[in-house]
Scaffold this motif. Structure first.
Motif, PDB file in Angstrom:
ATOM      1  N   ARG A  23     -17.470  15.690  12.178  1.00 39.04           N
ATOM      2  CA  ARG A  23     -18.782  15.798  11.523  1.00 39.04           C
ATOM      3  C   ARG A  23     -18.693  15.785   9.995  1.00 39.04           C
ATOM      4  NH1 ARG A  23     -22.748  15.936   9.119  1.00 39.04           N
ATOM      5  NH2 ARG A  23     -24.663  17.098   9.412  1.00 39.04           N
ATOM      6  N   PHE A  24     -17.635  16.356   9.441  1.00 39.84           N
ATOM      7  CA  PHE A  24     -17.528  16.494   7.982  1.00 39.84           C
ATOM      8  C   PHE A  24     -16.321  15.741   7.427  1.00 39.84           C
ATOM      9  CE2 PHE A  24     -19.889  20.302   9.335  1.00 39.84           C
ATOM     10  CZ  PHE A  24     -21.037  20.123   8.576  1.00 39.84           C
ATOM     11  N   LYS A  25     -16.166  14.495   7.803  1.00 44.34           N
ATOM     12  CA  LYS A  25     -15.017  13.701   7.359  1.00 44.34           C
ATOM     13  C   LYS A  25     -14.931  13.546   5.845  1.00 44.34           C
ATOM     14  CE  LYS A  25     -15.774  10.450  10.523  1.00 44.34           C
ATOM     15  NZ  LYS A  25     -15.660   9.195  11.253  1.00 44.34           N
ATOM     16  N   GLY A  26     -16.050  13.604   5.141  1.00 44.12           N
ATOM     17  CA  GLY A  26     -16.023  13.418   3.694  1.00 44.12           C
ATOM     18  C   GLY A  26     -15.679  14.667   2.903  1.00 44.12           C
ATOM     19  N   ILE A  27     -15.683  15.819   3.546  1.00 42.93           N
ATOM     20  CA  ILE A  27     -15.386  17.085   2.862  1.00 42.93           C
ATOM     21  C   ILE A  27     -13.891  17.358   2.956  1.00 42.93           C
ATOM     22  CG2 ILE A  27     -15.842  19.578   2.834  1.00 42.93           C
ATOM     23  CD1 ILE A  27     -18.269  17.960   2.048  1.00 42.93           C
ATOM     24  N   LYS A  28     -13.325  17.879   1.877  1.00 40.16           N
ATOM     25  CA  LYS A  28     -11.883  18.134   1.857  1.00 40.16           C
ATOM     26  C   LYS A  28     -11.516  19.606   1.977  1.00 40.16           C
ATOM     27  CE  LYS A  28     -10.608  13.960  -0.522  1.00 40.16           C
ATOM     28  NZ  LYS A  28     -10.148  13.248   0.623  1.00 40.16           N
ATOM     29  N   LEU A  93      -6.470  21.512  -3.845  1.00 38.54           N
ATOM     30  CA  LEU A  93      -7.901  21.819  -3.792  1.00 38.54           C
ATOM     31  C   LEU A  93      -8.759  20.662  -4.307  1.00 38.54           C
ATOM     32  CD1 LEU A  93      -9.946  24.048  -3.094  1.00 38.54           C
ATOM     33  CD2 LEU A  93      -9.698  24.882  -5.430  1.00 38.54           C
ATOM     34  N   GLY A  94      -9.602  20.133  -3.434  1.00 39.30           N
ATOM     35  CA  GLY A  94     -10.502  19.046  -3.787  1.00 39.30           C
ATOM     36  C   GLY A  94      -9.876  17.663  -3.738  1.00 39.30           C
ATOM     37  N   ILE A 110     -13.052  27.945  -6.552  1.00 37.30           N
ATOM     38  CA  ILE A 110     -13.671  26.710  -6.061  1.00 37.30           C
ATOM     39  C   ILE A 110     -14.290  25.875  -7.186  1.00 37.30           C
ATOM     40  CG2 ILE A 110     -15.536  25.804  -4.611  1.00 37.30           C
ATOM     41  CD1 ILE A 110     -13.124  26.632  -3.003  1.00 37.30           C
ATOM     42  N   ASN A 111     -15.062  26.488  -8.080  1.00 40.47           N
ATOM     43  CA  ASN A 111     -15.619  25.826  -9.268  1.00 40.47           C
ATOM     44  C   ASN A 111     -16.273  24.467  -9.006  1.00 40.47           C
ATOM     45  OD1 ASN A 111     -14.779  27.956 -10.905  1.00 40.47           O
ATOM     46  ND2 ASN A 111     -12.750  27.062 -11.146  1.00 40.47           N
ATOM     47  N   GLY A 112     -17.337  24.461  -8.213  1.00 34.89           N
ATOM     48  CA  GLY A 112     -18.135  23.255  -8.013  1.00 34.89           C
ATOM     49  C   GLY A 112     -17.626  22.274  -6.989  1.00 34.89           C
ATOM     50  N   ILE A 113     -16.508  22.541  -6.365  1.00 39.32           N
ATOM     51  CA  ILE A 113     -15.988  21.654  -5.328  1.00 39.32           C
ATOM     52  C   ILE A 113     -16.791  21.903  -4.053  1.00 39.32           C
ATOM     53  CG2 ILE A 113     -13.991  21.158  -3.857  1.00 39.32           C
ATOM     54  CD1 ILE A 113     -12.241  22.021  -6.246  1.00 39.32           C
ATOM     55  N   PRO A 114     -17.341  20.841  -3.427  1.00 33.23           N
ATOM     56  CA  PRO A 114     -18.062  21.062  -2.171  1.00 33.23           C
ATOM     57  C   PRO A 114     -17.096  21.553  -1.092  1.00 33.23           C
ATOM     58  CG  PRO A 114     -18.032  18.718  -2.749  1.00 33.23           C
ATOM     59  CD  PRO A 114     -17.319  19.458  -3.830  1.00 33.23           C
ATOM     60  N   TYR A 115     -17.568  22.470  -0.270  1.00 31.50           N
ATOM     61  CA  TYR A 115     -16.715  22.996   0.792  1.00 31.50           C
ATOM     62  C   TYR A 115     -17.568  23.418   1.978  1.00 31.50           C
ATOM     63  CZ  TYR A 115     -18.002  27.656  -0.962  1.00 31.50           C
ATOM     64  OH  TYR A 115     -18.699  28.766  -1.370  1.00 31.50           O
ATOM     65  N   ILE A 116     -16.888  23.619   3.082  1.00 30.15           N
ATOM     66  CA  ILE A 116     -17.519  24.131   4.288  1.00 30.15           C
ATOM     67  C   ILE A 116     -17.009  25.557   4.475  1.00 30.15           C
ATOM     68  CG2 ILE A 116     -17.820  23.859   6.782  1.00 30.15           C
ATOM     69  CD1 ILE A 116     -19.001  21.537   5.150  1.00 30.15           C
ATOM     70  N   LEU A 117     -17.942  26.502   4.575  1.00 29.03           N
ATOM     71  CA  LEU A 117     -17.609  27.898   4.825  1.00 29.03           C
ATOM     72  C   LEU A 117     -17.819  28.161   6.310  1.00 29.03           C
ATOM     73  CD1 LEU A 117     -16.855  30.707   3.713  1.00 29.03           C
ATOM     74  CD2 LEU A 117     -19.301  31.101   3.352  1.00 29.03           C
ATOM     75  N   ILE A 118     -16.772  28.599   6.982  1.00 32.51           N
ATOM     76  CA  ILE A 118     -16.821  28.835   8.422  1.00 32.51           C
ATOM     77  C   ILE A 118     -16.504  30.303   8.671  1.00 32.51           C
ATOM     78  CG2 ILE A 118     -15.926  28.128  10.674  1.00 32.51           C
ATOM     79  CD1 ILE A 118     -15.028  25.498   9.176  1.00 32.51           C
ATOM     80  N   ARG A 119     -17.517  31.038   9.161  1.00 32.80           N
ATOM     81  CA  ARG A 119     -17.370  32.472   9.429  1.00 32.80           C
ATOM     82  C   ARG A 119     -17.234  32.707  10.919  1.00 32.80           C
ATOM     83  NH1 ARG A 119     -18.298  35.573   5.048  1.00 32.80           N
ATOM     84  NH2 ARG A 119     -19.486  34.639   3.353  1.00 32.80           N
ATOM     85  N   PHE A 120     -16.218  33.484  11.281  1.00 38.62           N
ATOM     86  CA  PHE A 120     -15.935  33.824  12.676  1.00 38.62           C
ATOM     87  C   PHE A 120     -16.245  35.303  12.883  1.00 38.62           C
ATOM     88  CE2 PHE A 120     -13.401  30.238  11.570  1.00 38.62           C
ATOM     89  CZ  PHE A 120     -13.144  29.527  12.729  1.00 38.62           C
ATOM     90  N   GLN A 121     -16.994  35.610  13.939  1.00 39.86           N
ATOM     91  CA  GLN A 121     -17.292  37.007  14.251  1.00 39.86           C
ATOM     92  C   GLN A 121     -17.090  37.244  15.743  1.00 39.86           C
ATOM     93  OE1 GLN A 121     -21.373  37.172  12.524  1.00 39.86           O
ATOM     94  NE2 GLN A 121     -20.564  39.016  11.553  1.00 39.86           N
ATOM     95  N   VAL A 132     -21.218  27.787  10.492  1.00 36.15           N
ATOM     96  CA  VAL A 132     -20.710  26.693   9.659  1.00 36.15           C
ATOM     97  C   VAL A 132     -21.766  26.401   8.599  1.00 36.15           C
ATOM     98  CG1 VAL A 132     -19.926  24.296   9.644  1.00 36.15           C
ATOM     99  CG2 VAL A 132     -19.422  25.773  11.629  1.00 36.15           C
ATOM    100  N   ASP A 133     -21.368  26.512   7.336  1.00 36.08           N
ATOM    101  CA  ASP A 133     -22.298  26.359   6.226  1.00 36.08           C
ATOM    102  C   ASP A 133     -21.693  25.428   5.185  1.00 36.08           C
ATOM    103  OD1 ASP A 133     -24.461  26.721   4.534  1.00 36.08           O
ATOM    104  OD2 ASP A 133     -23.856  28.735   3.908  1.00 36.08           O
ATOM    105  N   ARG A 134     -22.411  24.352   4.877  1.00 38.30           N
ATOM    106  CA  ARG A 134     -21.951  23.424   3.827  1.00 38.30           C
ATOM    107  C   ARG A 134     -22.398  23.954   2.478  1.00 38.30           C
ATOM    108  NH1 ARG A 134     -22.287  16.941   3.813  1.00 38.30           N
ATOM    109  NH2 ARG A 134     -21.410  16.656   1.756  1.00 38.30           N
ATOM    110  N   VAL A 135     -21.454  24.130   1.562  1.00 42.43           N
ATOM    111  CA  VAL A 135     -21.737  24.697   0.248  1.00 42.43           C
ATOM    112  C   VAL A 135     -21.193  23.748  -0.821  1.00 42.43           C
ATOM    113  CG1 VAL A 135     -21.390  26.691  -1.247  1.00 42.43           C
ATOM    114  CG2 VAL A 135     -21.474  27.017   1.229  1.00 42.43           C
ATOM    115  N   PRO A 136     -21.841  23.408  -1.873  1.00 45.32           N
ATOM    116  CA  PRO A 136     -23.262  23.676  -2.061  1.00 45.32           C
ATOM    117  C   PRO A 136     -24.073  22.807  -1.127  1.00 45.32           C
ATOM    118  CG  PRO A 136     -22.409  22.426  -3.926  1.00 45.32           C
ATOM    119  CD  PRO A 136     -21.250  22.714  -3.009  1.00 45.32           C
ATOM    120  N   SER A 137     -25.183  23.363  -0.640  1.00 44.61           N
ATOM    121  CA  SER A 137     -25.993  22.631   0.340  1.00 44.61           C
ATOM    122  C   SER A 137     -27.043  21.793  -0.332  1.00 44.61           C
ATOM    123  CB  SER A 137     -26.634  23.606   1.306  1.00 44.61           C
ATOM    124  OG  SER A 137     -27.204  24.696   0.655  1.00 44.61           O
TER     125      SER A 137
END
Length: 137
Positions: A23-28, A93-94, A110-121, A132-137
């Motif tokens: 789903r997020f092939k373009g994010i590093k 990074l990036g 991180i400083n402006g690099i797009p990333y995916i934040l994945i929280r497990f509970q 799963v949250d894309r940041v910045p969105s």
């Protein structure tokens, strides 16, 4: 964009990792946050299987393992910003795909690099909620 998933087995967590890689092939950069034993490494195995990488070991004692263009970091033992800078993560990074367990420790860098934040509970012994949250969105 924030999505929540429930997984009830290691197989489902593995499949979710595969799906997120697709789903997020373009994010590093992927930051994984959650308690010990919640399924972060299982998720990474699924993610890497999308790229044809089948053997993944936990990098708990090495900070970073590299697999054919995929970098898997574990910051559990990282205690200072010096540890971050000497780990080699800043060079990756990036630029290359980077999956980081205990990723909250990397947030200040991180400083402006797009990333995916994945929280497990933990929901219970078998069930996990994975956000799963894309940041910045």
């Amino acid at each position: 964009m924030k999505n929540k998933f429930l997984t009830s087995s290691e197989e489902e967590t593995h499949l979710l990792g595969y799906y997120i890689a697709c789903r997020f092939k373009g994010i590093k950069t992927f930051l994984l946050v959650g308690d010990l034993g919640v399924g972060k490494t299982v998720f990474v195995r699924g993610f890497c299987s999308f790229y044809g990488i089948e053997y993944i070991r936990s990098p708990s004692f090495l900070v970073i393992n590299r697999y054919n263009g995929i970098n898997h970091a574990d910051l559990y033992r990282v205690e200072s910003w010096e540890d971050i800078y000497t780990s080699g993560i800043m060079e990756i990074l990036g630029r290359e795909i980077l999956l980081v367990e205990w990723g909250e420790k990397l947030l200040p860098f991180i400083n402006g690099i797009p990333y995916i934040l994945i929280r497990f509970q933990f929901i219970n012994e078998n069930t996990r909620e994975i956000t799963v949250d894309r940041v910045p969105s």
